[in-house]
Scaffold this active site. Structure first.
Site, mmCIF file in Angstrom:
data_model
loop_
_atom_site.group_PDB
_atom_site.id
_atom_site.type_symbol
_atom_site.label_atom_id
_atom_site.label_comp_id
_atom_site.label_asym_id
_atom_site.label_seq_id
_atom_site.Cartn_x
_atom_site.Cartn_y
_atom_site.Cartn_z
ATOM 1 N N TYR A 151 0.865 -1.175 0.000
ATOM 2 C CA TYR A 151 0.000 0.000 0.000
ATOM 3 C C TYR A 151 0.905 1.229 0.000
ATOM 4 C CZ TYR A 151 -4.224 2.534 1.530
ATOM 5 O OH TYR A 151 -5.282 3.391 1.624
ATOM 6 N N ARG A 204 -6.043 10.356 -10.791
ATOM 7 C CA ARG A 204 -5.411 11.014 -9.621
ATOM 8 C C ARG A 204 -4.924 9.912 -8.688
ATOM 9 N NH1 ARG A 204 -5.593 10.131 -4.889
ATOM 10 N NH2 ARG A 204 -7.446 11.012 -3.926
ATOM 11 N N LYS A 222 -5.857 -1.935 -2.647
ATOM 12 C CA LYS A 222 -7.012 -1.687 -1.766
ATOM 13 C C LYS A 222 -7.749 -2.994 -1.486
ATOM 14 C CE LYS A 222 -7.022 2.947 -1.431
ATOM 15 N NZ LYS A 222 -7.179 3.786 -0.255
ATOM 16 N N GLU A 294 -12.124 4.923 -6.554
ATOM 17 C CA GLU A 294 -10.811 5.199 -5.967
ATOM 18 C C GLU A 294 -9.949 6.011 -6.930
ATOM 19 O OE1 GLU A 294 -10.109 3.733 -2.704
ATOM 20 O OE2 GLU A 294 -8.645 5.351 -2.856
ATOM 21 N N ASP A 295 -9.410 7.070 -6.433
ATOM 22 C CA ASP A 295 -8.410 7.869 -7.151
ATOM 23 C C ASP A 295 -8.868 8.349 -8.532
ATOM 24 O OD1 ASP A 295 -7.096 7.420 -4.820
ATOM 25 O OD2 ASP A 295 -5.256 6.647 -5.706
ATOM 26 N N ASP A 317 -13.942 6.397 -1.728
ATOM 27 C CA ASP A 317 -12.993 6.262 -0.631
ATOM 28 C C ASP A 317 -12.261 7.573 -0.342
ATOM 29 O OD1 ASP A 317 -11.528 4.805 1.251
ATOM 30 O OD2 ASP A 317 -9.916 4.456 -0.180
ATOM 31 N N ASP A 318 -11.924 8.309 -1.399
ATOM 32 C CA ASP A 318 -11.137 9.528 -1.207
ATOM 33 C C ASP A 318 -11.962 10.642 -0.578
ATOM 34 O OD1 ASP A 318 -8.656 8.559 -2.490
ATOM 35 O OD2 ASP A 318 -10.026 8.310 -4.168
ATOM 36 N N ASN A 459 -0.434 11.595 0.201
ATOM 37 C CA ASN A 459 0.331 10.380 -0.092
ATOM 38 C C ASN A 459 0.959 10.480 -1.473
ATOM 39 O OD1 ASN A 459 -0.527 8.974 2.294
ATOM 40 N ND2 ASN A 459 -2.508 8.675 1.325
ATOM 41 N N ASN A 503 -5.116 7.280 7.583
ATOM 42 C CA ASN A 503 -5.307 6.759 6.226
ATOM 43 C C ASN A 503 -6.631 6.016 6.160
ATOM 44 O OD1 ASN A 503 -5.068 4.896 3.857
ATOM 45 N ND2 ASN A 503 -3.120 5.964 3.698
HETATM 46 N N1 LIG Z 1 -4.577 9.871 3.983
HETATM 47 C C1 LIG Z 1 -5.592 9.442 3.266
HETATM 48 O O1 LIG Z 1 -6.327 8.531 3.649
HETATM 49 C C2 LIG Z 1 -5.875 10.101 1.971
HETATM 50 C C3 LIG Z 1 -4.992 10.956 1.412
HETATM 51 N N2 LIG Z 1 -5.286 11.555 0.227
HETATM 52 C C4 LIG Z 1 -4.262 12.394 -0.354
HETATM 53 O O2 LIG Z 1 -4.691 13.728 -0.408
HETATM 54 C C5 LIG Z 1 -4.093 14.365 -1.518
HETATM 55 C C6 LIG Z 1 -5.169 15.137 -2.270
HETATM 56 O O3 LIG Z 1 -6.153 14.267 -2.756
HETATM 57 P P1 LIG Z 1 -7.510 14.839 -3.342
HETATM 58 O O4 LIG Z 1 -8.183 15.712 -2.374
HETATM 59 O O5 LIG Z 1 -8.252 13.704 -3.873
HETATM 60 O O6 LIG Z 1 -6.954 15.713 -4.551
HETATM 61 P P2 LIG Z 1 -7.650 16.875 -5.321
HETATM 62 O O7 LIG Z 1 -6.919 17.039 -6.584
HETATM 63 O O8 LIG Z 1 -9.118 16.674 -5.366
HETATM 64 O O9 LIG Z 1 -7.384 18.163 -4.394
HETATM 65 C C7 LIG Z 1 -6.131 18.761 -4.239
HETATM 66 C C8 LIG Z 1 -6.355 20.135 -3.669
HETATM 67 O O10 LIG Z 1 -5.097 20.657 -3.307
HETATM 68 C C9 LIG Z 1 -4.985 21.967 -3.836
HETATM 69 N N3 LIG Z 1 -3.595 22.298 -4.085
HETATM 70 C C10 LIG Z 1 -2.763 21.754 -4.991
HETATM 71 N N4 LIG Z 1 -1.557 22.342 -4.903
HETATM 72 C C11 LIG Z 1 -1.640 23.251 -3.923
HETATM 73 C C12 LIG Z 1 -0.726 24.189 -3.372
HETATM 74 N N5 LIG Z 1 0.534 24.263 -3.803
HETATM 75 N N6 LIG Z 1 -1.156 24.983 -2.392
HETATM 76 C C13 LIG Z 1 -2.413 24.906 -1.951
HETATM 77 N N7 LIG Z 1 -3.325 24.037 -2.423
HETATM 78 C C14 LIG Z 1 -2.930 23.231 -3.405
HETATM 79 C C15 LIG Z 1 -5.803 21.948 -5.105
HETATM 80 O O11 LIG Z 1 -6.118 23.284 -5.438
HETATM 81 P P3 LIG Z 1 -6.983 23.683 -6.754
HETATM 82 O O12 LIG Z 1 -8.374 23.214 -6.435
HETATM 83 O O13 LIG Z 1 -6.855 25.152 -6.789
HETATM 84 O O14 LIG Z 1 -6.372 22.971 -7.891
HETATM 85 C C16 LIG Z 1 -6.985 21.109 -4.652
HETATM 86 O O15 LIG Z 1 -7.924 21.907 -4.001
HETATM 87 C C17 LIG Z 1 -3.398 13.272 -2.320
HETATM 88 O O16 LIG Z 1 -2.037 13.326 -2.061
HETATM 89 C C18 LIG Z 1 -3.970 11.989 -1.767
HETATM 90 O O17 LIG Z 1 -3.015 10.961 -1.802
HETATM 91 C C19 LIG Z 1 -6.461 11.362 -0.421
HETATM 92 C C20 LIG Z 1 -7.381 10.503 0.090
HETATM 93 C C21 LIG Z 1 -7.129 9.773 1.311
HETATM 94 C C1 LIG Z 2 -5.172 6.771 0.724
HETATM 95 C C2 LIG Z 2 -5.809 7.167 -0.500
HETATM 96 O O1 LIG Z 2 -6.889 6.707 -0.807
HETATM 97 C C3 LIG Z 2 -5.171 8.134 -1.344
HETATM 98 O O2 LIG Z 2 -4.131 8.666 -0.986
HETATM 99 O O3 LIG Z 2 -5.710 8.389 -2.424
HETATM 100 MG MG LIG Z 3 -7.346 7.001 -2.837
#
Ligand SMILES: NC(=O)C1=CN([C@@H]2O[C@H](COP(=O)(O)OP(=O)(O)OC[C@H]3O[C@@H](n4cnc5c(N)ncnc54)[C@H](OP(=O)(O)O)[C@@H]3O)[C@@H](O)[C@H]2O)C=CC1
Ligand SMILES: CC(=O)C(=O)O
Ligand SMILES: [Mg+2]
Length: 586
Positions: A151, A204, A222, A294-295, A317-318, A459, A503
């Site tokens: 993972y 993504r 997953k 997912e993603d 999931d996200d 991540n 996570n």
């Molecule tokens: N720990 C866990 O369980 C999980 C972790 N994640 C992680 O979270 C991260 C984001 O995922 P997700 O929300 O789906 O992604 P998205 O693409 O949906 O969202 C990313 C957000 O970050 C913003 N962003 C990007 N660059 C910057 C920056 N330099 N400064 C400020 N804001 C910024 C984007 O802005 P804009 O809208 O303006 O483009 C957007 O709003 C990934 O790394 C993913 O791995 C996700 C799901 C679960």
């Molecule tokens: C953990 C997860 O789902 C992600 O980083 O997208």
């Molecule tokens: Mg994910």
């Protein structure tokens, strides 16, 4: 139904074709019980038992060489003397009989010798493809050590290099080429009874961007956790990657790329393929199959969830799983930082799927626990995206999922400026961009709060907003810290600090198990709250004493079972189960 002797023969040759070796023929022959004359069977090697006829209802069990090549049934050197006789394995294995425990010890020893994490990933995938039982035993018994291999973070690198390390196909690939034939593609999958599908379109992948078809590592990883952490049988799990092309130029120019070499499809072409997939899944597996998105990139993720949540058992999931794991962590963190959820101010870096998904669930929980209005509960939550603080003056240009969080405030550009302006007690990173929680940001958080809660969720590790060491050092040991990818314990000022792993792996295996266990047919937000509460309830006083806000991962199967039970019971209360609905409407 097959009744005639020729039908038996057809079945016989079909089975032989499928199993394809002498051991299989012997095994089939052994199971024959009918007295039908079958002297013209395809078995012509002169063995006595080859002349025996077959019954159509006999269950085929692979044996001999085929058995050793079947990951579901292979036990490697653990086959006993008796089993070696019964299954025609004599000579096909070296004479030693090694217990599963001994084989586990050997593989763990081997894995630990690999210096390169990707080598460990490849070895684990090889094991999954050759001896599934041993793979799961190893993973379950050593979950804290091996989770980072199958993972995050290593699966991220595996997806980036998937084309180069590709050996055998795993999971089901559905591409634009299959338009109009997706039901047939589903029927090619060897298992017929599917209960959980994890599907990605690869746009993504973690915080690594568009990896196209190579995102397959994610549904596979997953679903491995569905089994290892949630106890769901591997045979009912189906990993799917929908390949609509990619906008990743590096992959498009890579000769080893395994996906469609074309620009990512969008609009109607994309929507139609997804719609065909969703219809085919329901048709083939029924209403109770769980589809975990997912993603996907956020411009599709929210729309897919809204479109299919009323017709299918879907879960993103996200958006939702991440919201649960963070809410669970926050509820337990209150024991350390004090107050109620409504007493805190939340600032997110990142206003996408994870950020706004978490924000929604926090707001929902505050609404349930207080007399605040929706607007008042939302005002406790602020988000920063790539253009700065999400504020009302930007509302017209904001994507729909950000709009509820566009509060009255002057425009603010950087994160540090936002921290100073909003004065949050809780800082959550969901930007997908590493190193954003700088020394100045953590110091600012520490100057505002006695115990700042810092969650760096992005991540894999390379994208984490800060490391555990940075959080503890820059806050002089005052921060409560959790991260999406794991960090080793940190020694600061002579004291050991253990951080939690925020996570969604804490949630989806138990959440999904709960849904399939109770025959749910829709997901309701209440189930998410139930899962978050169940997770928080598993943190012990001993954990709190060490500043940890998540229960220990080594207990994950018990944690998942607790979550499953809570989700199932909430589903019954809300009448979202098939049986309950049948009762109500009959
Ligand atoms: N720990 C866990 O369980 C999980 C972790 N994640 C992680 O979270 C991260 C984001 O995922 P997700 O929300 O789906 O992604 P998205 O693409 O949906 O969202 C990313 C957000 O970050 C913003 N962003 C990007 N660059 C910057 C920056 N330099 N400064 C400020 N804001 C910024 C984007 O802005 P804009 O809208 O303006 O483009 C957007 O709003 C990934 O790394 C993913 O791995 C996700 C799901 C679960
Ligand atoms: C953990 C997860 O789902 C992600 O980083 O997208
Ligand atoms: Mg994910």
């Amino acid at each position: 139904m097959l009744t005639s002797s020729s039908s038996f023969k057809r079945l016989n040759s079909l089975l032989l074709g499928a199993l394809g070796d002498r051991g299989a023929r012997k095994s089939l022959s052994m199971m024959a019980t009918s007295n039908e004359d079958d002297s013209n069977t395809a078995n012509d090697d002169g063995d006595d038992d080859d002349d025996q006829p077959f019954t159509p209802w006999a269950v085929s069990v692979a044996s001999g060489h085929t058995l050793l090549r079947s990951p579901q049934h292979n036990k490697g050197l653990a086959f006993t003397e008796k089993e070696r006789d019964a299954h025609y394995l004599r000579g096909l294995l070296p004479p030693a009989v090694l217990t599963q425990e001994l084989q586990e010890k050997k593989i763990l020893h081997l894995l630990r010798q690999y210096q390169v994490p990707l080598q460990r990933y490849i070895a684990m995938m090889d094991l999954q493809e050759t001896n599934e039982k041993l793979f799961y035993k190893l993973l379950i018994d050593n979950v804290e050590e091996l989770l980072p291999v199958v993972y995050t973070p290593v699966v991220g690198e595996a997806c980036q290099k998937y084309g180069s390390i590709f050996r055998r196909p795993q999971g089901l690939y559905i591409s634009l080429k299959d338009k109009g034939k997706i039901l047939d593609v589903l029927k090619n999958w060897p298992e017929k009874n599917i209960q959980v599908i994890v599907v990605t379109d690869g746009e993504r992948i973690l915080g690594l961007g568009d990896l196209g078809c190579q995102g397959m590592g994610i549904p596979i990883g997953k679903l491995s956790l569905y089994t290892a952490l949630g106890g769901v049988r591997p045979s009912v799990c189906l990993p799917v990657t929908i390949d609509v092309g990619t906008k990743n130029e590096t992959l498009l120019n890579d000769e080893f790329y395994i996906g469609l070499k074309q620009k990512r499809a969008t609009g109607e072409e994309y929507d139609d393929l997804l719609a065909e997939f969703m219809t085919a899944v329901k048709k083939n597996y029924g209403e109770k199959v769980l589809i975990q998105f997912e993603d996907f990139a956020n411009h599709n993720a929210f729309d897919l969830l809204v479109k299919y949540r009323t017709s299918h058992l879907v879960f993103n999931d996200d958006i939702q799983g991440t919201a649960c794991v963070v809410l669970g962590g926050l509820l337990s963190a209150l024991k350390l930082i004090g107050g109620t959820l409504a007493d805190h101010t939340f600032l997110f870096l990142g206003a996408g799927e994870a950020g706004t998904g978490i924000a929604e669930l926090i707001s929902l929980e505050i609404l349930k626990k207080t007399k605040l209005t929706v607007e008042e509960s939302r005002k406790k939550i602020w988000l920063v995206d790539s253009k700065g603080l999400v504020v009302r003056s930007r509302k017209d240009s904001l994507q729909h999922f950000k709009q509820p969080w566009a509060h009255d405030h002057e425009p603010v550009t950087g994160l540090l400026e936002a921290v100073k302006a909003i004065k949050p007690s809780i800082l959550i990173g969901t930007s997908g961009v590493g190193k954003q929680f700088t020394k100045e940001v953590i110091e600012a958080m520490s100057s505002i709060n006695a115990k700042p809660l810092i969650m760096a969720l992005s991540n894999p590790t390379s994208q984490s907003e800060c490391t555990a060491e940075e959080a503890y050092t820059w806050s002089n040991g005052h921060a409560i810290f959790a991260s999406g990818s794991p960090f080793d314990p940190v020694i600061y000022d002579g004291k050991e600090f253990v951080s939690g792993q925020a996570n969604n792996a804490y949630i989806f295996p138990g959440f999904g198990l709960g849904l399939i266990m109770c025959g749910a047919i829709r997901v309701h937000d209440e189930f998410l709250l139930a899962a978050a509460e169940a997770l928080a309830s598993q943190v012990t006083e001993e954990d709190y004493a060490k500043g940890i806000i998540y229960p220990r991962f080594k207990n994950i199967r018990k944690i998942s079972a607790t979550i499953a039970a809570k989700v199932a019971s909430r589903a019954y209360e809300f009448g979202k189960c098939y049986e309950v609905l049948k009762l109500l409407y009959q």
